[in-house]
Design an enzyme around this catalytic site. Sequence first.
Site, PDB file in Angstrom:
ATOM      1  N   ARG A  14       0.744  -0.594  -0.491  1.00 15.45           N
ATOM      2  CA  ARG A  14      -0.023   0.062  -0.026  1.00 15.45           C
ATOM      3  C   ARG A  14       1.029   1.457  -0.181  1.00 15.45           C
ATOM      4  NH1 ARG A  14      -5.249   1.443   3.513  1.00 15.45           N
ATOM      5  NH2 ARG A  14      -6.163   0.226   2.051  1.00 15.45           N
ATOM      6  N   ARG A  62     -13.139  -8.408   2.384  1.00 15.21           N
ATOM      7  CA  ARG A  62     -12.101  -8.373   1.695  1.00 15.21           C
ATOM      8  C   ARG A  62     -10.767  -9.586   2.356  1.00 15.21           C
ATOM      9  NH1 ARG A  62      -9.976  -2.956   2.080  1.00 15.21           N
ATOM     10  NH2 ARG A  62      -7.654  -4.335   1.541  1.00 15.21           N
TER      11      ARG A  62
HETATM   12  N1  NVA Z   1      -9.952   6.141  -0.819  1.00 13.35           N
HETATM   13  C1  NVA Z   1      -9.577   6.642   0.344  1.00 13.35           C
HETATM   14  C2  NVA Z   1      -9.786   4.878   0.473  1.00 13.35           C
HETATM   15  C3  NVA Z   1      -9.247   4.267   2.340  1.00 13.35           C
HETATM   16  C4  NVA Z   1      -9.621   2.922   1.729  1.00 13.35           C
HETATM   17  C5  NVA Z   1      -8.456   6.367   0.528  1.00 13.35           C
HETATM   18  O1  NVA Z   1      -7.338   6.976  -0.270  1.00 13.35           O
HETATM   19  O2  NVA Z   1      -8.071   7.286   1.944  1.00 13.35           O
HETATM   20  N1   CP Z   2     -11.200  -0.170   2.692  1.00 14.54           N
HETATM   21  C1   CP Z   2      -9.893   0.412   3.486  1.00 14.54           C
HETATM   22  O1   CP Z   2      -8.745  -0.561   2.390  1.00 14.54           O
HETATM   23  O2   CP Z   2      -9.356   0.084   4.967  1.00 14.54           O
HETATM   24  P1   CP Z   2      -8.208   0.345   4.987  1.00 14.54           P
HETATM   25  O3   CP Z   2      -8.075   1.769   4.839  1.00 14.54           O
HETATM   26  O4   CP Z   2      -8.515  -0.339   6.785  1.00 14.54           O
HETATM   27  O5   CP Z   2      -7.663  -0.557   4.611  1.00 14.54           O
END
Ligand code: NVA
Ligand code: CP
Length: 316
Positions: free
Chosen positions: A119, A303
Amino acid sequence: MPELALVEERPGLGGLSGRDLLRIDDLTADELLALLDLADRLKALQHERIPHPMLTGRSLAMVFEKPSTRTRVSFEVGMAQLGGHAVHLANAESQLGRGEPIADTGAVLSRYVDAIMIRTHAHERVEELAQAASVPVVNGLTDDHHPCQALADLMVLRERLGELEGRRLAWVGDGRSNVCHSLLTAAAMVGMEVVVAAPPGYEPDADVVAAAAGHVDVVAGPAAAVAGADAVVTDTWTSMGQEDERDRRLRDLAAYQVNAALLEGAASSHVVLHCLPAHCGQEITEDVLWGPSSAAWDEAENRLHAQKALLAMIVE
Ligand code: NVA
Ligand code: CP
């Protein structure tokens, strides 16, 4: 014993062995549907507490350069349920935080683990990692895409709506959100009709819309998008990394809240999705998020099951 058959079938399952998932359209529509079928089977097994050790002895590295609750827990628990193991690498606690190149990190992690989930911020960073890694790389969210979320979203939509082809999905709010990009692509891949309501400057990326040609319309008003919709979806107005723009975003998106009045125009059996975390009073109201049409909690659970199916299919 269906669970034993699953374990024995795993090598080569769906032809995805060794593949990356950086964007949802790295999968074909058939591969996506096969993955969702496996996710349904794994969910049933897990609910029955029937073991399904499809990844015994395998390891996953999880690199986080942004915060997470769902992604971290679902990948880590998912690997454990599959008989494998996950290693959490937070940016600040690893050499990445001190500037070690992502390519070097990918090459090294590939000597230890069987897959890498990351991420991060720029999508190009995930592409660079995938280029350097010799094991499958999974995008756990970038600024532009969130394919694992789209897997869970389609899984819950199938549970709630059945066959998705021809169903209408309305996205309301920030159309440039990573979640929007991946979901509108995924929905178009399975033949849904997608309508996006976003204010000027918040429309989805033109390339993403073009790739979903014929399935996606961008309109200005939320009511027009939601009219007759089977699914209504939104996301935070301020994504991770956009905190400096928060005040402007709250002003620009104020008319795009998913609330009970807006949902009066949706199909009577509509379902509401939100990837979470939610900001009640902003993009969604509390009564809707916790109301009978909300599938957000099942969506979060899925998920786990969808990512287990993905890992079972891509890990060699
Ligand atoms: N669009 C949001 C999604 C979080 C899961 C973000 O990138 O913060
Ligand atoms: N929806 C999602 O990706 O949640 P987190 O940011 O908690 O991983």
